[in-house]
Design a protein around this motif. Structure first.
Motif, short mmCIF file in Angstrom:
data_model
loop_
_atom_site.label_atom_id
_atom_site.label_comp_id
_atom_site.label_asym_id
_atom_site.label_seq_id
_atom_site.Cartn_x
_atom_site.Cartn_y
_atom_site.Cartn_z
N PHE A 160 -21.24 -40.74 37.12
CA PHE A 160 -22.63 -41.25 37.24
C PHE A 160 -22.80 -42.58 36.50
O PHE A 160 -23.87 -43.17 36.54
CB PHE A 160 -23.63 -40.23 36.68
CG PHE A 160 -23.88 -39.08 37.63
CD1 PHE A 160 -23.41 -37.81 37.35
CD2 PHE A 160 -24.56 -39.29 38.81
CE1 PHE A 160 -23.63 -36.78 38.23
CE2 PHE A 160 -24.78 -38.25 39.70
CZ PHE A 160 -24.31 -36.98 39.41
N THR A 161 -21.76 -43.04 35.78
CA THR A 161 -21.94 -44.29 35.02
C THR A 161 -21.08 -45.39 35.64
O THR A 161 -20.51 -45.20 36.71
CB THR A 161 -21.49 -44.08 33.56
OG1 THR A 161 -20.16 -43.56 33.61
CG2 THR A 161 -22.40 -43.14 32.84
N SER A 162 -20.97 -46.49 34.92
CA SER A 162 -20.61 -47.74 35.61
C SER A 162 -19.19 -47.76 36.12
O SER A 162 -18.88 -48.53 37.02
CB SER A 162 -20.82 -48.90 34.62
OG SER A 162 -20.31 -48.52 33.36
N ARG A 163 -18.28 -46.91 35.63
CA ARG A 163 -16.90 -47.11 36.10
C ARG A 163 -16.74 -46.57 37.53
O ARG A 163 -16.19 -47.26 38.40
CB ARG A 163 -15.93 -46.34 35.19
CG ARG A 163 -14.48 -46.48 35.65
CD ARG A 163 -13.60 -46.91 34.50
NE ARG A 163 -12.30 -47.38 34.96
CZ ARG A 163 -11.13 -46.96 34.46
NH1 ARG A 163 -11.12 -46.03 33.51
NH2 ARG A 163 -10.01 -47.45 34.88
N TYR A 164 -17.24 -45.38 37.81
CA TYR A 164 -17.03 -44.80 39.15
C TYR A 164 -18.30 -44.86 39.98
O TYR A 164 -18.26 -44.85 41.20
CB TYR A 164 -16.55 -43.34 39.00
CG TYR A 164 -15.18 -43.25 38.31
CD1 TYR A 164 -15.10 -43.07 36.94
CD2 TYR A 164 -14.01 -43.42 39.04
CE1 TYR A 164 -13.87 -43.02 36.32
CE2 TYR A 164 -12.77 -43.38 38.40
CZ TYR A 164 -12.70 -43.17 37.04
OH TYR A 164 -11.47 -43.12 36.41
N ARG A 186 -23.70 -45.54 44.38
CA ARG A 186 -23.45 -46.32 45.61
C ARG A 186 -23.52 -45.41 46.82
O ARG A 186 -23.97 -45.81 47.90
CB ARG A 186 -22.05 -46.93 45.56
CG ARG A 186 -21.92 -48.10 44.59
CD ARG A 186 -20.46 -48.49 44.44
NE ARG A 186 -19.71 -47.48 43.71
CZ ARG A 186 -18.53 -46.99 44.11
NH1 ARG A 186 -18.00 -47.42 45.24
NH2 ARG A 186 -17.90 -46.08 43.41
N LEU A 187 -23.11 -44.13 46.66
CA LEU A 187 -23.13 -43.22 47.83
C LEU A 187 -24.53 -42.61 48.00
O LEU A 187 -24.73 -41.78 48.88
CB LEU A 187 -22.12 -42.10 47.61
CG LEU A 187 -20.68 -42.55 47.31
CD1 LEU A 187 -19.84 -41.35 46.91
CD2 LEU A 187 -20.10 -43.21 48.54
N ARG A 221 -33.67 -50.39 41.00
CA ARG A 221 -32.45 -49.60 40.77
C ARG A 221 -31.22 -50.50 40.78
O ARG A 221 -30.26 -50.29 40.03
CB ARG A 221 -32.33 -48.51 41.86
CG ARG A 221 -33.27 -47.35 41.60
CD ARG A 221 -33.36 -46.44 42.77
NE ARG A 221 -32.12 -45.68 42.97
CZ ARG A 221 -32.07 -44.61 43.77
NH1 ARG A 221 -33.16 -44.21 44.40
NH2 ARG A 221 -30.96 -43.97 43.95
N ASN A 222 -31.27 -51.58 41.62
CA ASN A 222 -30.11 -52.47 41.66
C ASN A 222 -30.02 -53.30 40.38
O ASN A 222 -28.95 -53.45 39.80
CB ASN A 222 -30.24 -53.41 42.88
CG ASN A 222 -29.21 -53.01 43.92
OD1 ASN A 222 -28.03 -52.89 43.60
ND2 ASN A 222 -29.65 -52.76 45.12
N ARG A 239 -22.73 -51.93 36.94
CA ARG A 239 -22.20 -51.30 38.15
C ARG A 239 -22.95 -51.85 39.35
O ARG A 239 -23.87 -52.65 39.19
CB ARG A 239 -22.37 -49.77 38.06
CG ARG A 239 -23.79 -49.33 37.81
CD ARG A 239 -23.86 -47.83 37.49
NE ARG A 239 -25.19 -47.47 37.06
CZ ARG A 239 -26.17 -47.09 37.91
NH1 ARG A 239 -25.94 -47.05 39.20
NH2 ARG A 239 -27.37 -46.80 37.45
N PHE A 240 -22.56 -51.45 40.56
CA PHE A 240 -23.14 -52.10 41.74
C PHE A 240 -24.50 -51.51 42.10
O PHE A 240 -25.38 -52.21 42.52
CB PHE A 240 -22.18 -51.97 42.94
CG PHE A 240 -20.99 -52.87 42.80
CD1 PHE A 240 -19.74 -52.36 42.56
CD2 PHE A 240 -21.16 -54.25 42.85
CE1 PHE A 240 -18.65 -53.20 42.39
CE2 PHE A 240 -20.05 -55.09 42.69
CZ PHE A 240 -18.81 -54.56 42.45
#
Lengths: 292, 539, 175, 371, 208
Positions: free
Chosen positions: E60-64, E68-69, A24-25, A33-34
């Protein structure tokens, strides 16, 4: 022998979820994204175990995921982890490659009984897609396995592994390796072959009715099962591993290639994936078979 | 004039016949025509214990005819015609081969026949004639035309006998004649490779045909053709391991087909329906039948914990020893695609949603359960003790002059390539299953029963019972779109046989015209006939 | 192409590329098929219906577009508001099926010959068709729903402003 | 086709489904996974726009109109403004026209980016969705700077536009356009030239070419069949007649050629925006003097205006009745015809796995179907 | 104004104002750990009910990137924990939302986006949209805004996670189960008697 097996299962569980977290990473980084923490899949399965209730459709539905997990663990225990050490070999001296190939299908078929019994049309459509895709997937993998068995004059995984001391099979039988690797992508459920539970097409296929602890078993089963398949590929083609570090390195290398290929390709339809699998990897493997 | 001999091979086949007939006769079936069944049983006994070719042929003919009368009770005219034409042809081919052998070998007794005396030129025609007999009786591809309709339309219990035992007559003949009478040194290897490939092509085509069937009896008929295809392939290797694998698979196949056909017969008896799309969700009404069918299909698909895997394992190692890689690939491919029809069989009837309402079902007499329990228990025991199946085979191999396969304990199954331990496998499976079951039940999350059959997640909509949600019919549908499977499903050998039947009816019409020309021509024909005979005789 | 049509019917020119034509409801299908065959106004782009309650009439505008999609012709038809029914245009344009379904549900117009007029956007709606002027949506809302406490609604703005100013002044004096 | 002996199974490609664009559902009768009959169900997002418009004055209706179509609100605003101007006879300044064209083309780029995310998501290519939604967000930042709102801008008001351009806006727009142009090459590699996307998209959802015009198909469906139709050039509005741009068309009539058409349109939009930045007149009132909203009366007339949105021609019929309330406003979006007559025919004898693919390629947006 | 909306069982007003409302701060250690896991991994149901759904792809996409949560989207209600009602809710959608909510397994949470779920928002006078979502389903977290921005949506998730982790507010699903009659009465007021499958038997076992 019991402790040996328990350690094997624990290792597979941890590595399976670690790889899934890494998957997933890595795909998050490809997306720009992270991505979540490495242990996120572990948290997901624990949370699902701790849900207050989960929907049940009868004893067969209850038994389905359990048979699936049993199939995964028995497959794992019949594959030795290390090359030539008496630790972490589980029960592999009682089994052989043909048994492992058939055990890989036992878990999903047991699960298919459970999913069939809940009466959800999407579940059975996912199962039918899985079994249809299996026709295409099995062919190249079997050809590669037959080639190795004839080359090593034995169907025992340990023997095949130790015979690769001078050069691992990936180089001595490159065509067999390519054929087996493409169908290995399908077994790992990476696109372009992830037709079984495609959310956009079949409303998450077999796992449609899995809630709470059943979904948790499905997740942990897929973690253990994918590690077992990685292990099988490493033992058959990359000459097995002396120590745990080399084992992790080799399995992760294979896993990384599978992840990156998965991120780049769109998904085939079931029919296209069978047509592709029966032509390209099977052709390569058949040609490889001639040189065995 | 008829002499018999107790051979280990005969014992094995007669033992299987005994199991099948004994368990089936326990089912109280009103339309029982006992005398015909006894006659059939006797004829099988004659075949298995015959020690000379004539008694073998007599037993063969009685078997064909007695089963003809049993089938006649419930089958259509066309099916009966197909059955009797093909089986008569098989009988005549056998008779032709026997006549040729006896004419030159002098005696009809198995022991004294020395195939050396038979002239070289006649070897190939004899083997071909025997191939035709075996192919017809075991339903190898071009000659399987009669098999599916006969199995479907004969009485449900009798189709179990047909598929379990009578289809093995060809296998018995193969072993008796080729290995005992003729002996392998006179046989041409290339001919047998062709037979092996025919067997494999039969199993692949029959597997895909089975997946696309709509009635479950036709599915089982195609499935038995496919399984016997494996046996013929492995026997055609003409090796000890081949014979051993073939016989082991014969045992497994007899038990599995007995279990499956009786299970299907009980479902038809209860519901009166024969199509997948009419049934569904009988799982919680008849749980025992479901578990028995589950054991049956796990054995049919050759899955590890049960006995089915042992015979598949022996077949694969036999082919590996002979280095027949392509043949093995084809066999593995067809057994991999067999999972689909195994799953369709159990899903169409027991799982999924109920299509239509479930009333008007009859009560199932207990007799139907007994044969299924017998077969299921033997399969499970074979799963735990794989070498238990080798025990009866060793004396046969020894009598046919092959080296006997050794086995350590009954739990292991050893071959040159690899071995595995059935006991450990079944034990491991049980322990892990119990461990995980305990883990799942001990977790806090309480499993709440769904409200009703239609409380399924259905994209937010509420499914209404009028719409059909049972996928029974749809499972094999998608295969038509795959190019190479679509080709198999599209054309069949039926057209080929229609062409032949038209040809034969035209020629017989022409003959009738010639014959009815008038009596004065009769003398001319007789004269013509004898001159040909004379000419042949002189040479 | 538009001159050819002007000879047959009196066409009003509303904009550089917009024309209007008024016809009787019983000659609708005949004229529309004539137009779609002879002129290049071959596509039906929209069926717009306006409810003139004071004149007791529905005015339906069939908006046709040319093959080159550069000019629009609005063919207006007026029908009574009570038993309103029109012939269907399914024979000419397949896309009319959906538009007629929409108007049937929203206005209650019955399109003779179109037998697939099942519900389009509303589910088990048993009030009068909502877009008719006599259906008052605010009354329907007040009857079926309750608003959250503390949401005063459509008070006169000036009264509110005066009250707030007084309150602010009083606060200032108090401090 | 009634259920012949339970061979067909009925499923819903329902409102709650990851494979649909928005909140609508398809009722499918399947034989195996081949669709034998399809029926579209809408009404999940019905708010009764046209009823609410009748109770609102122009300024109140203006705020609600841009909520009709969520992925691309600006053509609705522009249509509404032009219809009111047509009825009330207002003429807007040249500068306001250029700003409107700029806003429309930026909205078209954002909508095409979102479409790319949806189209690739329907066949499992998650990467493209992640990249394209990020690039769309950059455009939305510019919108936020210009109009204050990310998705709903409420910027184009009858009589002109509501706010002057913030200084340095055009330079930022020019930089963004250069970035997007470079970015399109990446999208070629990952999406448009992706071998599995080609294998999935070529020859799927083929529209019948010769009845395309007669059945009233619009936008990419026409241009995907090689028919060159675009409202901006055929029935020009604002200043489109002064800008030169081509209309990309491809011959395949299938999902892949519609994708290439959209790719061509993105290039054209960037070209148009560059010309708008160059030719933007520096002076001119951006907003005409309008009477107070209670006294802004519309004459008893009716008018039909059309504009080209990212998915096809948006038609507005509007009728005034002399009072300050609009008597009737009927909206016809491109998806009304594509979603019903076209989609239901395309899905016959189609595989279940292509439903999401075809739905995305037709650009079906449910709120504009039932308003 | 019907009387049962006055004293809602958990005063919705407090939930609206997100006040500190900890009814059970006495979490046992095990419960604290369980709540920690529940907050750490949340599955959102893939259901865009209203116009707010356009702001879900950006988070749900790369900007926000809300993954991560620990929040990811899933396809079926059985696998989901959170249902987002993103904006106005018409009759037809409300029926499907209620069915999805009832098919989700406890613990489940409901997030209402936009002012349309709070008091009808811009469509306050529309005949087809509901005005107060919490009359029909217990809402755990409101995110205000006529289509809230992605940052506001993420803030909503973070606040909900905080509520779960420290049991700051009583979860909606417990109310829905215990006083189901209140919700069912409201639902039947607009849907009529037998249009949605009844709920009681499904959780009958749970109540006693």
């Amino acid at each position: 022998m019991l402790l040996d097996s328990l350690v094997m299962i624990a290792l597979a569980y941890i590595f399976g979820f670690l790889y899934y977290g890494l998957y997933r990473n890595i795909s998050a980084r490809v997306h720009g994204r992270f991505g979540p923490s490495l242990a996120q899949s572990f948290f997901d399965s624990i949370k699902l175990f701790l849900k207050e209730n989960s929907t049940n459709f009868g004893w067969m539905f209850y038994a389905g995921p359990i048979i699936m997990m049993t199939g995964a663990i028995t497959t794992l225990l019949f594959i030795p982890y290390l090359n030539g050490s008496e630790h972490l070999i589980g029960l592999s001296q009682y089994g052989n490659l043909i048994l492992v190939l058939y055990l890989m299908v036992l878990g999903p078929l047991g699960n298919a009984m459970g999913i069939g019994s809940n009466g959800n049309p999407f579940g059975i459509m996912g199962i039918t897609r899985g079994l249809t895709r299996l026709i295409g997937l099995e062919l190249p993998f079997y050809i590669a396995a037959i080639g190795l068995m004839i080359a090593n004059q034995s169907a025992d995984i340990g023997v095949i592994m130790t015979n690769q001391s001078e050069g691992c099979n990936a180089f001595t039988h490159p065509l067999l390796f390519i054929g087996a690797f493409i169908s290995f992508l399908g077994f790992m459920g990476k696109s372009p072959f992830d037709v079984v539970g495609a959310p956009q097409e079949v409303y998450s296929g077999p796992a449609t009715e899995f809630s709470g602890k059943f979904f948790a078993i499905a997740l942990s089963q897929s973690a253990i099962f994918s590690f077992a398949k990685l292990l099988l590929m490493v033992n058959l083609f990359l000459g097995g591993a002396e120590g745990l570090v080399e084992l992790v390195a080799k399995t992760f290398a294979l896993f990384l290639v599978a992840v990156l290929v998965g991120n780049v390709y769109a998904r085939f339809t079931t029919i296209q994936s069978v047509e592709f699998l029966v032509r390209v990897p099977t052709g390569i493997a058949l040609v490889g078979l001639l040189f065995v | 004039m008829f002499n018999f001999a107790m051979t280990p091979l005969g014992n094995l086949f007669f033992g299987l016949t005994l199991i099948v007939f004994a368990s089936l006769l326990l089912i109280k079936n009103e339309r029982r025509d006992l005398p015909l069944y006894v006659l059939l049983f006797a004829s099988l006994g004659v075949i298995f214990y015959a020690s000379d070719l004539i008694t073998l042929f007599v037993g063969w003919e009685i078997m064909s005819w007695s089963s003809y009368f049993i089938i006649a009770k419930s089958a259509r005219i066309e099916t009966l015609q197909k059955y009797i034409i093909f089986n008569l042809a098989a009988g005549f081919a056998l008779l032709g081969a026997i006549v040729l052998i006896v004419a030159f070998a002098g005696t009809t007794l198995y022991g004294e026949i020395d195939f050396g005396k038979v002239p070289e030129a006649l070897h190939v025609p004899i083997t071909l004639l025997l191939f035709v007999t075996i192919a017809i009786k075991s339903g190898i591809m071009p000659f399987h035309y009669w098999v599916v309709d006969t199995y479907e339309e004969s009485d449900h219990i009798f189709s179990a006998i047909l598929s379990a035992i009578i289809s093995k007559a060809g296998i018995f003949l193969f072993i008796v004649i080729f290995s005992q009478i003729i002996g392998y040194r006179y046989l041409h290897g290339s001919l047998f490779d062709v037979l092996a490939w025919l067997g494999v092509i039969t199993s692949i085509a029959a597997t895909f045909k089975a997946i696309s069937q709509e009635e479950f009896k036709r599915l089982l008929a195609y499935s038995s053709i496919a399984q016997i295809g494996y046996i013929v392939t492995v026997l055609a290797l003409l090796e000890g391991s081949g014979i051993e694998a073939g016989l082991y698979h014969t045992i497994i196949h007899t038990l599995v087909k007995l279990l499956l056909f009786v299970n299907i017969a009980s479902i038809i008896y209860i519901t009166g329906k024969t199509k997948f799309s009419q049934l569904g969700n009988l799982l919680y009404d008849y749980p025992i039948l479901f578990v028995l069918l589950l054991i049956g299909i796990i054995a049919l698909a050759g899955m590890p914990p049960l006995g089915g895997f042992n015979s598949k394992f022996l077949i694969y190692t036999a082919l590996l020893e002979e280095k027949k890689a392509l043949l093995l690939v084809a066999v593995m491919f067809s057994s991999a695609s067999a999972f689909l029809y195994c799953y369709k069989l159990i899903y169409g009837i027991y799982l999924g949603q109920a299509s239509g309402d479930k009333e008007g079902y009859r009560e199932l007499p207990v007799g139907f359960y007994i044969p299924q329990f017998i077969a299921a228990i033997i399969l499970v025991v074979l799963g735990i003790l794989p070498s238990l199946g080798i025990v009866p085979l060793n004396p046969i191999l020894d009598s046919l002059g092959f080296e006997v396969s050794s086995y350590g304990s009954l739990f292991e199954l050893h071959t040159a390539f690899a071995s595995f331990n059935g006991g450990v496998l079944m034990g491991l499976f049980g322990v892990v299953f119990a461990l995980i079951l305990w883990l799942v039940t001990s977790v806090k999350s309480k499993a709440v029963m769904a409200r009703d059959r239609y409380d399924i997640s259905y994209c937010g909509e509420t499914p209404d019972p009028q719409n059909n949600l049972h996928y029974g019919y749809g499972i094999g549908e998608e295969l038509r779109r795959i190019s190479f499977i679509g080709v198999i499903l599209a054309n069949s050998t039926a057209a080929y046989w229609e062409h032949i039947s038209k040809l034969s009816s035209d020629s017989s019409l022409m003959l009738k015209k010639l014959y009815s020309l008038g009596t004065q021509y009769v003398g001319l024909f007789v004269l013509l006939f004898f001159t040909i005979l004379l000419f042949l005789g002189v040479r | 192409m538009i001159e050819f049509l002007k000879k047959h019917y009196e066409i009003v020119e509303k904009g550089s590329r917009l024309y209007k034509l008024q016809i009787e409801s019983d000659k609708l299908v005949e004229i529309l098929s004539y137009i779609s065959i002879n002129s290049n106004f071959i596509t039906l782009s929209q069926i717009a219906c306006t409810d003139w309650i004071e004149d007791e009439v529905f005015s339906l505008n069939y908006i046709l577009t040319t093959k080159e999609r550069d000019k629009n012709l609005m063919v207006e038809v007026r029908i009574g508001r009570v038993h309103c029914s029109l012939p269907t245009l399914l024979t000419l344009y397949p896309q009319a099926q959906v538009m007629e379904r929409d108007l049937h549900e929203m206005y209650g117009i019955n399109f003779r010959g179109n037998d697939t007029l099942y519900d389009f956007a509303l589910e088990n709606w048993n009030e009068i068709p909502p877009l008719r002027r006599e259906f008052d949506t605010l009354a329907y809302v007040n009857e079926h729903f309750d608003f959250r406490i503390g949401r005063e609604d459509n008070k006169d703005v000036k009264v509110e402003v005066k009250r707030r100013k007084a309150q602010a002044k009083e606060l200032k004096d108090g401090k | 086709m009634e259920n012949n002996d339970n061979q067909l199974i009925k499923i819903y490609h329902g409102p709650q489904h990851p494979g649909i664009t928005g909140n609508m559902s398809m009722e499918l009768d399947l034989l195996g996974e081949t669709i034998k009959e399809a029926r579209t169900h809408v009404g999940y997002l019905h708010r009764g726009f046209e009823k609410l418009i009748e109770r609102r004055t122009i300024i109140q209706a203006f705020t609600i109109v841009c909520r009709i179509c969520v992925p691309e609100p600006d053509p609705n605003e522009e249509n509404f403004a032009r219809a009111v101007e047509g009825l009330a006879g207002i003429e807007i300044s040249q500068r306001a026209k250029y700003i409107r064209v700029m806003v429309l083309e930026m909205a078209r780029l954002a909508a095409q980016m979102l479409w790319m995310g949806g189209q690739s998501g329907s066949i499992g290519l998650g990467v493209v969705g992640q990249w394209s939604v990020y690039d769309r967000d950059l455009i939305l930042d510019l919108f936020e700077e210009l109009t204050g709102g990310r998705v709903y801008h409420m910027y184009i008001y009858p009589g002109g536009v509501r706010r002057e351009l913030p200084n340095g806006f055009l330079e930022k727009l020019a930089q963004l356009l250069d970035y997007l142009e470079r970015r399109l090459l990446d999208y070629d590699g990952i999406f448009f030239e992706n071998s599995t996307f080609k294998k999935r998209a070529i020859g799927v959802g083929v529209v019948n070419r010769d009845e395309a015009l007669k059945n009233g198909y619009v936008g990419q469906v026409l241009r995907g069949c090689g028919i060159e139709r675009d409202v901006r050039r055929d029935n020009p509005y604002l200043v489109y007649d002064k800008l030169d741009f081509e209309i990309p068309t491809y011959e395949g009539c299938d999902v892949y050629s519609r994708a290439l058409v959209r790719r061509g349109e993105m290039v054209e939009s960037i070209k148009i925006l560059r010309q708008v930045i160059a030719q933007m007149p520096s002076e001119g009132a951006i907003m005409q003097k309008l009477p107070k909203h209670r006294k802004f009366k519309l004459p008893k007339e009716d008018i039909f205006v059309a504009t080209e949105s990212a998915r096809g021609e948006f038609g507005y019929y509007m009728a005034g009745d002399g009072s300050e309330f609009i008597r009737r406003m009927q909206v016809k979006g491109p998806s009304l015809i594509h979603g019903f007559t076209l989609l239901e025919n395309l899905l016959i004898d189609e595989e279940l796995s292509n439903v999401a693919l075809i739905m995305n390629s037709l650009g079906i947006c449910p709120p504009e179907m039932e308003r | 104004m019907s009387e049962n909306t006055q004293e809602g069982f958990v005063d919705q007003q407090k939930v609206l104002n997100n006040e500190e409302y900890s009814i059970k701060n006495t979490q046992s250690i095990i419960q604290k750990a369980v709540d920690w896991f529940r907050a750490r991994s949340m599955f959102v149901l893939a259901y865009g009910t209203g116009c707010g759904a356009i702001e879900m792809p950006p988070i749900f996409t790369s900007r926000y990137d809300i993954e991560r949560l620990g929040v990811i989207g899933v396809a079926t209600p059985r696998q989901a924990d959170i249902l987002i009602v993103s904006g106005y809710c018409s009759y037809k959608t409300l029926k499907r939302v209620i069915r999805s909510y009832e098919q989700m397994n406890e613990p489940k949470y409901l997030i209402g986006l936009g002012s349309c779920t709070i008091n009808g928002g811009m469509y306050w006078d529309s005949y087809n949209t509901i005005k107060k979502l919490d009359e029909y389903l217990p809402v755990d977290m409101y995110v205000n805004g006529c289509m809230p921005r992605p940052e506001a949506l993420i803030e909503g998730f973070v606040k909900l996670q905080d509520n779960i982790r420290n049991a700051k507010s009583e979860a909606g699903y417990i109310q829905y189960r215990e006083n189901n009659a209140f919700y069912r009465a409201n639902q039947e007021k607009i849907f009529g008697k037998n249009t949605i499958p009844t709920f009681e038997e499904n959780f009958a076992g749970m109540n006693q």
